[in-house]
Every structure is written in C-alpha cells, then in structure tokens.
Motif scaffolding. Structure first.
Motif, short mmCIF file in Angstrom:
data_model
loop_
_atom_site.label_atom_id
_atom_site.label_comp_id
_atom_site.label_asym_id
_atom_site.label_seq_id
_atom_site.Cartn_x
_atom_site.Cartn_y
_atom_site.Cartn_z
N THR A 110 -15.05 15.65 -56.03
CA THR A 110 -13.67 15.19 -56.08
C THR A 110 -12.76 16.33 -56.55
O THR A 110 -13.04 16.95 -57.58
CB THR A 110 -13.53 14.00 -57.04
OG1 THR A 110 -14.40 12.96 -56.60
CG2 THR A 110 -12.09 13.50 -57.06
N PRO A 111 -11.69 16.63 -55.83
CA PRO A 111 -10.78 17.71 -56.26
C PRO A 111 -10.14 17.39 -57.60
O PRO A 111 -9.98 16.22 -57.96
CB PRO A 111 -9.74 17.74 -55.14
CG PRO A 111 -10.38 17.07 -53.97
CD PRO A 111 -11.28 16.04 -54.56
N PRO A 112 -9.77 18.39 -58.37
CA PRO A 112 -9.08 18.16 -59.64
C PRO A 112 -7.73 17.49 -59.41
O PRO A 112 -7.14 17.60 -58.33
CB PRO A 112 -8.92 19.56 -60.23
CG PRO A 112 -9.01 20.48 -59.05
CD PRO A 112 -9.95 19.83 -58.09
N ALA A 113 -7.24 16.82 -60.45
CA ALA A 113 -6.00 16.04 -60.31
C ALA A 113 -4.82 16.89 -59.85
O ALA A 113 -4.01 16.45 -59.02
CB ALA A 113 -5.68 15.36 -61.65
N TRP A 114 -4.71 18.12 -60.37
CA TRP A 114 -3.55 18.95 -60.01
C TRP A 114 -3.53 19.26 -58.51
O TRP A 114 -2.45 19.43 -57.92
CB TRP A 114 -3.52 20.24 -60.82
CG TRP A 114 -4.73 21.13 -60.64
CD1 TRP A 114 -5.81 21.19 -61.47
CD2 TRP A 114 -4.98 22.06 -59.58
NE1 TRP A 114 -6.72 22.11 -61.00
CE2 TRP A 114 -6.23 22.65 -59.84
CE3 TRP A 114 -4.26 22.45 -58.45
CZ2 TRP A 114 -6.80 23.61 -59.00
CZ3 TRP A 114 -4.82 23.41 -57.61
CH2 TRP A 114 -6.07 23.97 -57.88
N ALA A 115 -4.71 19.35 -57.89
CA ALA A 115 -4.78 19.69 -56.47
C ALA A 115 -4.36 18.53 -55.58
O ALA A 115 -4.06 18.72 -54.40
CB ALA A 115 -6.20 20.12 -56.10
N PRO A 156 -3.37 25.41 -62.88
CA PRO A 156 -4.09 26.24 -63.84
C PRO A 156 -4.22 27.68 -63.38
O PRO A 156 -4.08 27.98 -62.19
CB PRO A 156 -5.46 25.55 -63.94
CG PRO A 156 -5.61 24.83 -62.64
CD PRO A 156 -4.23 24.38 -62.26
N LEU A 172 -10.16 27.60 -56.22
CA LEU A 172 -10.25 26.47 -55.30
C LEU A 172 -9.36 26.67 -54.07
O LEU A 172 -9.79 26.45 -52.94
CB LEU A 172 -9.86 25.17 -56.01
CG LEU A 172 -9.80 23.91 -55.14
CD1 LEU A 172 -11.17 23.62 -54.53
CD2 LEU A 172 -9.31 22.72 -55.95
N HIS A 202 -16.45 22.37 -52.49
CA HIS A 202 -15.59 21.35 -51.91
C HIS A 202 -16.31 20.02 -51.72
O HIS A 202 -15.77 19.10 -51.09
CB HIS A 202 -15.02 21.84 -50.58
CG HIS A 202 -14.20 23.07 -50.71
ND1 HIS A 202 -12.96 23.09 -51.33
CD2 HIS A 202 -14.44 24.36 -50.36
CE1 HIS A 202 -12.48 24.31 -51.32
NE2 HIS A 202 -13.36 25.10 -50.75
N ALA A 230 -6.56 28.31 -60.49
CA ALA A 230 -6.35 27.50 -59.29
C ALA A 230 -6.73 28.26 -58.02
O ALA A 230 -7.14 27.67 -57.03
CB ALA A 230 -4.89 27.05 -59.20
#
Length: 229
Positions: A70-75, A36, A42, A67, A39
């Motif tokens: 839970t990190p986003p899916a793309w990460a 995104p 993060l 942090h 991004a």
C-alpha cells in the motif's frame, strides 16, 4: 553500451537508477507540497516502472517489490508533478500538471508515460530507456503574482526559486519550471522565453495577462559516467 547507474545512498543494494537527495527551492515556503525528503525513492521508481510497462521492457525486482504494498498516505494525497526525461544530458521529454487533481503517485505515473510521447520528440523506444535519466518535480499550489507590467514582474520574481505560469485572455498559456533559471538567469530573459513558449510576442505585456508562481521539490536519478578505468 548502456549507461551505468550508481547510488549515493549507502543502503542501496540493487542496480536500480540512483536517487539524488531532493533540491527544495525554498524549504521555508509553506506552499510547497508536503512530501518527505525520501519521496524520490518512490516517485522516481514509480515513474521508471510506469515507463517500462508502457514500453514493454522488464522492470527490476526491487521496483516490483517497492510497488507491491500500500502506498504511503502522502502519495495518495492530491498532487501536481512534472516528469522530465533526459538522454545524454539533453531533454527527451517533459510533461506535467499545474493543478493537483489526482493522487500524487498517480499523477507522476501518468506524466511519466506522457513524457515518452512528448509531441516535440519522436516517441521513446524500449532500447532508449536504460539511457534515460528521470527527474520528478512536485509543485506547490500556484499563487497569483500581482503585477501589471513586465518591469514589475521582473522585479517581483525570485530567480532560481519561482516557477512561472503565464496566461492571457486569448487562451495563451505556458509555464517554465524553476530549473530553467539555470539556463535563463536574468528575469527578462526568463520571461521572454516563457512568452515565446506561450506563443506571445516577447517584451509585450498583452491585455489580460496574468502570472502565477509556484515552487518545487525535485529529485533526479544520477547516471554514472560510462566506461571503465
């Protein structure tokens, strides 16, 4: 006096280093890793936090909160990145990955730590961190540049867009990020510098030479000019 930081994002409310809007070399290029536009919020925070932890310096409350979840899916998808450190506008370290072999967020953290120990420089000390600006580049998957001479390579490259990887059968290998076109705008000059970095004689198309290109999405912190009024 340590350099101050500011943010161009109106919603920022803490004193964390700022995140500049991403520079996408070719937005229409489908090979660019899909992340995104925000991004960098993060990834830059993760890089700075990882460096602070390895150097034993405090991290901001905002970074700790960012942090904690839970990190986003793309990460968590496999990704390749480079982390560049600059101090007073000068390179202080740059380490990265050319292939996506681990989650992007993990790759950024690991490369950030490694950049503090870039063998070209003395190891970073804790007191340097507030003066260091961080840049994170997310790479697309490299693809072959089907050329068989330096002339063909110069004609095929897209200045300001392509990062380039050179490799030979003699196991010489090196890369230059697309950002280097700012300093080496001529393709022949760009490739000459790449050849030198790989330990090759510039101006010679060595037997077994192969080239690959990639594009990047880039985010970097913005230091505010120090001093008052």
């Amino acid at each position: 006096m340590h350099e101050a930081w500011f943010s161009r994002r109106a919603e920022a409310v803490d004193a964390s280093p700022a995140v500049e809007d991403p520079t996408v070399a070719t937005p229409q290029d489908p090979t660019v890793t899909v992340v995104p536009d925000d991004a960098g919020d993060l990834l830059l925070s993760a890089a700075r936090t990882a460096i602070a932890q390895i150097l034993g310096t405090p991290t901001s409350h905002a970074a700790t909160v960012a942090h904690a979840g839970t990190p986003p899916a793309w990460a968590l998808e496999p990704g390749a990145s480079f982390v560049t450190l600059k101090k007073s506008g000068r390179l202080r370290g740059c380490i990265g990955s050319l292939a996506a072999r681990r989650p992007l967020l993990e790759d950024v953290r690991a490369n950030a730590v490694a950049a503090t120990r870039d063998p070209r420089f003395a190891p970073m000390t804790p007191d340097e961190l507030p003066e260091v600006a961080i840049e994170v580049s997310v790479l697309s998957a490299p693809r072959p540049l089907r050329v068989s001479s330096l002339g063909e390579a110069c004609a095929a490259l897209r200045p300001g867009v392509d990062g380039v990887i050179v490799e030979t059968r003699a196991r010489h290998r090196a890369t230059l990020l697309p950002q280097m076109w700012q300093h080496l705008p001529d393709p022949a000059q760009f490739l000459g510098h790449l050849w030198l970095k790989a330990g090759l004689a510039p101006g010679v198309w060595h037997e077994g030479t192969t080239l690959q290109t990639y594009t990047v999405c880039v985010w970097h912190e913005i230091p505010e000019a120090s001093g008052e009024g």
